[in-house]
Motif scaffolding. Structure first.
Motif, PDB file in Angstrom:
ATOM      1  N   CYS A  26     -30.227   2.155   7.817  1.00 32.95           N
ATOM      2  CA  CYS A  26     -31.559   2.210   7.217  1.00 32.95           C
ATOM      3  C   CYS A  26     -31.651   3.464   6.349  1.00 32.95           C
ATOM      4  O   CYS A  26     -31.849   4.564   6.863  1.00 32.95           O
ATOM      5  CB  CYS A  26     -32.634   2.246   8.303  1.00 32.95           C
ATOM      6  SG  CYS A  26     -32.596   0.808   9.400  1.00 32.95           S
ATOM      7  N   PRO A  27     -31.502   3.301   5.022  1.00 24.65           N
ATOM      8  CA  PRO A  27     -31.532   4.474   4.155  1.00 24.65           C
ATOM      9  C   PRO A  27     -32.914   5.096   3.982  1.00 24.65           C
ATOM     10  O   PRO A  27     -33.024   6.230   3.537  1.00 24.65           O
ATOM     11  CB  PRO A  27     -31.008   3.946   2.821  1.00 24.65           C
ATOM     12  CG  PRO A  27     -31.301   2.493   2.853  1.00 24.65           C
ATOM     13  CD  PRO A  27     -31.203   2.081   4.288  1.00 24.65           C
ATOM     14  N   ASP A  28     -33.966   4.361   4.340  1.00 19.65           N
ATOM     15  CA  ASP A  28     -35.317   4.910   4.292  1.00 19.65           C
ATOM     16  C   ASP A  28     -36.176   4.196   5.334  1.00 19.65           C
ATOM     17  O   ASP A  28     -35.677   3.381   6.109  1.00 19.65           O
ATOM     18  CB  ASP A  28     -35.926   4.819   2.885  1.00 19.65           C
ATOM     19  CG  ASP A  28     -36.022   3.400   2.358  1.00 19.65           C
ATOM     20  OD1 ASP A  28     -36.380   2.482   3.125  1.00 19.65           O
ATOM     21  OD2 ASP A  28     -35.746   3.202   1.158  1.00 19.65           O
ATOM     22  N   ALA A  29     -37.449   4.503   5.364  1.00 18.88           N
ATOM     23  CA  ALA A  29     -38.334   3.981   6.409  1.00 18.88           C
ATOM     24  C   ALA A  29     -38.628   2.488   6.289  1.00 18.88           C
ATOM     25  O   ALA A  29     -39.100   1.880   7.247  1.00 18.88           O
ATOM     26  CB  ALA A  29     -39.657   4.757   6.398  1.00 18.88           C
ATOM     27  N   THR A  30     -38.338   1.866   5.160  1.00 13.89           N
ATOM     28  CA  THR A  30     -38.668   0.452   5.002  1.00 13.89           C
ATOM     29  C   THR A  30     -37.464  -0.469   4.777  1.00 13.89           C
ATOM     30  O   THR A  30     -37.588  -1.668   4.973  1.00 13.89           O
ATOM     31  CB  THR A  30     -39.648   0.229   3.827  1.00 13.89           C
ATOM     32  OG1 THR A  30     -39.064   0.745   2.637  1.00 13.89           O
ATOM     33  CG2 THR A  30     -40.979   0.910   4.096  1.00 13.89           C
ATOM     34  N   HIS A  31     -36.332   0.048   4.376  1.00 10.94           N
ATOM     35  CA  HIS A  31     -35.173  -0.791   4.090  1.00 10.94           C
ATOM     36  C   HIS A  31     -34.092  -0.626   5.154  1.00 10.94           C
ATOM     37  O   HIS A  31     -33.678   0.495   5.443  1.00 10.94           O
ATOM     38  CB  HIS A  31     -34.571  -0.430   2.725  1.00 10.94           C
ATOM     39  CG  HIS A  31     -35.476  -0.686   1.583  1.00 10.94           C
ATOM     40  ND1 HIS A  31     -36.407   0.230   1.154  1.00 10.94           N
ATOM     41  CD2 HIS A  31     -35.604  -1.767   0.785  1.00 10.94           C
ATOM     42  CE1 HIS A  31     -37.079  -0.274   0.130  1.00 10.94           C
ATOM     43  NE2 HIS A  31     -36.610  -1.479  -0.117  1.00 10.94           N
ATOM     44  N   CYS A  32     -33.624  -1.751   5.692  1.00  7.79           N
ATOM     45  CA  CYS A  32     -32.510  -1.738   6.633  1.00  7.79           C
ATOM     46  C   CYS A  32     -31.534  -2.840   6.261  1.00  7.79           C
ATOM     47  O   CYS A  32     -31.925  -3.893   5.754  1.00  7.79           O
ATOM     48  CB  CYS A  32     -32.981  -1.951   8.068  1.00  7.79           C
ATOM     49  SG  CYS A  32     -33.876  -0.539   8.753  1.00  7.79           S
ATOM     50  N   TYR A  33     -30.265  -2.572   6.536  1.00  2.79           N
ATOM     51  CA  TYR A  33     -29.195  -3.509   6.234  1.00  2.79           C
ATOM     52  C   TYR A  33     -28.360  -3.702   7.491  1.00  2.79           C
ATOM     53  O   TYR A  33     -28.010  -2.734   8.159  1.00  2.79           O
ATOM     54  CB  TYR A  33     -28.322  -2.978   5.089  1.00  2.79           C
ATOM     55  CG  TYR A  33     -29.141  -2.717   3.852  1.00  2.79           C
ATOM     56  CD1 TYR A  33     -29.430  -3.744   2.969  1.00  2.79           C
ATOM     57  CD2 TYR A  33     -29.657  -1.450   3.590  1.00  2.79           C
ATOM     58  CE1 TYR A  33     -30.210  -3.520   1.841  1.00  2.79           C
ATOM     59  CE2 TYR A  33     -30.430  -1.213   2.465  1.00  2.79           C
ATOM     60  CZ  TYR A  33     -30.703  -2.254   1.594  1.00  2.79           C
ATOM     61  OH  TYR A  33     -31.481  -2.032   0.494  1.00  2.79           O
ATOM     62  N   ALA A  34     -28.063  -4.950   7.814  1.00  2.00           N
ATOM     63  CA  ALA A  34     -27.268  -5.278   8.989  1.00  2.00           C
ATOM     64  C   ALA A  34     -25.972  -5.932   8.543  1.00  2.00           C
ATOM     65  O   ALA A  34     -25.976  -6.814   7.680  1.00  2.00           O
ATOM     66  CB  ALA A  34     -28.047  -6.215   9.905  1.00  2.00           C
ATOM     67  N   LEU A  35     -24.870  -5.499   9.123  1.00  2.00           N
ATOM     68  CA  LEU A  35     -23.553  -6.030   8.799  1.00  2.00           C
ATOM     69  C   LEU A  35     -23.048  -6.837   9.981  1.00  2.00           C
ATOM     70  O   LEU A  35     -23.155  -6.413  11.135  1.00  2.00           O
ATOM     71  CB  LEU A  35     -22.585  -4.880   8.502  1.00  2.00           C
ATOM     72  CG  LEU A  35     -21.169  -5.266   8.120  1.00  2.00           C
ATOM     73  CD1 LEU A  35     -21.155  -5.907   6.733  1.00  2.00           C
ATOM     74  CD2 LEU A  35     -20.265  -4.044   8.161  1.00  2.00           C
ATOM     75  N   GLY A  36     -22.500  -7.988   9.680  1.00  2.00           N
ATOM     76  CA  GLY A  36     -21.932  -8.821  10.721  1.00  2.00           C
ATOM     77  C   GLY A  36     -20.859  -9.718  10.149  1.00  2.00           C
ATOM     78  O   GLY A  36     -20.482  -9.590   8.989  1.00  2.00           O
ATOM     79  N   TRP A  37     -20.373 -10.631  10.970  1.00  2.00           N
ATOM     80  CA  TRP A  37     -19.379 -11.571  10.475  1.00  2.00           C
ATOM     81  C   TRP A  37     -19.479 -12.878  11.234  1.00  2.00           C
ATOM     82  O   TRP A  37     -19.909 -12.942  12.375  1.00  2.00           O
ATOM     83  CB  TRP A  37     -17.975 -11.001  10.541  1.00  2.00           C
ATOM     84  CG  TRP A  37     -17.361 -10.930  11.907  1.00  2.00           C
ATOM     85  CD1 TRP A  37     -16.523 -11.851  12.475  1.00  2.00           C
ATOM     86  CD2 TRP A  37     -17.516  -9.904  12.885  1.00  2.00           C
ATOM     87  NE1 TRP A  37     -16.157 -11.452  13.729  1.00  2.00           N
ATOM     88  CE2 TRP A  37     -16.753 -10.256  14.009  1.00  2.00           C
ATOM     89  CE3 TRP A  37     -18.232  -8.705  12.919  1.00  2.00           C
ATOM     90  CZ2 TRP A  37     -16.681  -9.461  15.154  1.00  2.00           C
ATOM     91  CZ3 TRP A  37     -18.171  -7.924  14.067  1.00  2.00           C
ATOM     92  CH2 TRP A  37     -17.392  -8.294  15.159  1.00  2.00           C
ATOM     93  N   THR A  38     -19.100 -13.928  10.538  1.00  2.00           N
ATOM     94  CA  THR A  38     -18.985 -15.270  11.099  1.00  2.00           C
ATOM     95  C   THR A  38     -17.559 -15.718  10.832  1.00  2.00           C
ATOM     96  O   THR A  38     -17.146 -15.767   9.671  1.00  2.00           O
ATOM     97  CB  THR A  38     -19.977 -16.231  10.434  1.00  2.00           C
ATOM     98  OG1 THR A  38     -21.293 -15.714  10.582  1.00  2.00           O
ATOM     99  CG2 THR A  38     -19.903 -17.613  11.059  1.00  2.00           C
ATOM    100  N   GLY A  39     -16.801 -16.007  11.890  1.00  2.00           N
ATOM    101  CA  GLY A  39     -15.387 -16.319  11.699  1.00  2.00           C
ATOM    102  C   GLY A  39     -14.711 -15.095  11.115  1.00  2.00           C
ATOM    103  O   GLY A  39     -14.692 -14.034  11.724  1.00  2.00           O
TER     104      GLY A  39
END
Length: 170
Positions: A26-39
């Motif tokens: 989360c680079p700031d109070a409103t934006h978040c990024y989630a990393l994952g994978w499928t296969g």
């Protein structure tokens, strides 16, 4: 999710469609990024409220996702482990409409990185838009000080697996 500096936390639903969530930035109070994978497909999800997630955006179709760091809202770095056993760092930029991802570091780009063969990268932190550090198995450490133009690997004397890293400022 917390809205009061961590005094209370509320459970959030994971982004839909990804069974393997590995990291959130989360680079700031409103934006978040989630990393994952499928296969073996590495994917990025985003949210501006912690409840509604958009994505996935495919980063790479042949890698396992392990970590994400976003020093600001238009830029994220993701650590991935390739099917061929090479640790990799990918860099993505968002133009307001779509993401553009590209390979930023691979073992083959590091003339001194032969010791990395078969090792993994597990986590990344970017305390600024120019400085990032990634860590991994058997003491692996990667560093950039020029926004990913060049990466340097360190062969530490440790055989321990590093699974996380956090640097509050460069």
């Amino acid at each position: 999710k917390t809205t009061n500096s961590g005094a209370m936390w509320a459970l959030q639903t994971a982004p839909p469609g990804t069974p393997n969530l590995s990291s959130v930035s989360c680079p700031d109070a409103t934006h978040c990024y989630a990393l994952g994978w499928t296969g073996s497909t590495a994917e990025l999800f985003s949210t501006v409220d912690g409840v509604t997630w958009t994505g996935p955006v495919t980063i790479s179709a042949s890698n396992t996702a392990t970590g994400v760091a976003c020093p600001n809202t238009p830029t994220c770095y993701a650590t991935l482990n390739s099917a061929t056993g090479h640790p990799q760092v990918w860099r993505g930029t968002f133009d307001g409409t779509s993401w553009s991802w590209g390979l930023n570091f691979d073992l083959t780009q590091d003339p001194d990185g032969g010791f990395l063969n078969g090792k993994q990268v597990n986590a990344i932190t970017c305390p600024s838009t120019t400085n990032c550090y990634a860590v991994g198995s058997e003491g692996t450490i990667l560093e950039t000080t020029d926004a990913g133009t060049n990466w340097r690997s360190d062969n530490t004397p440790s055989l321990e697996d590093f699974t996380g890293i956090s640097c509050p400022s460069a």
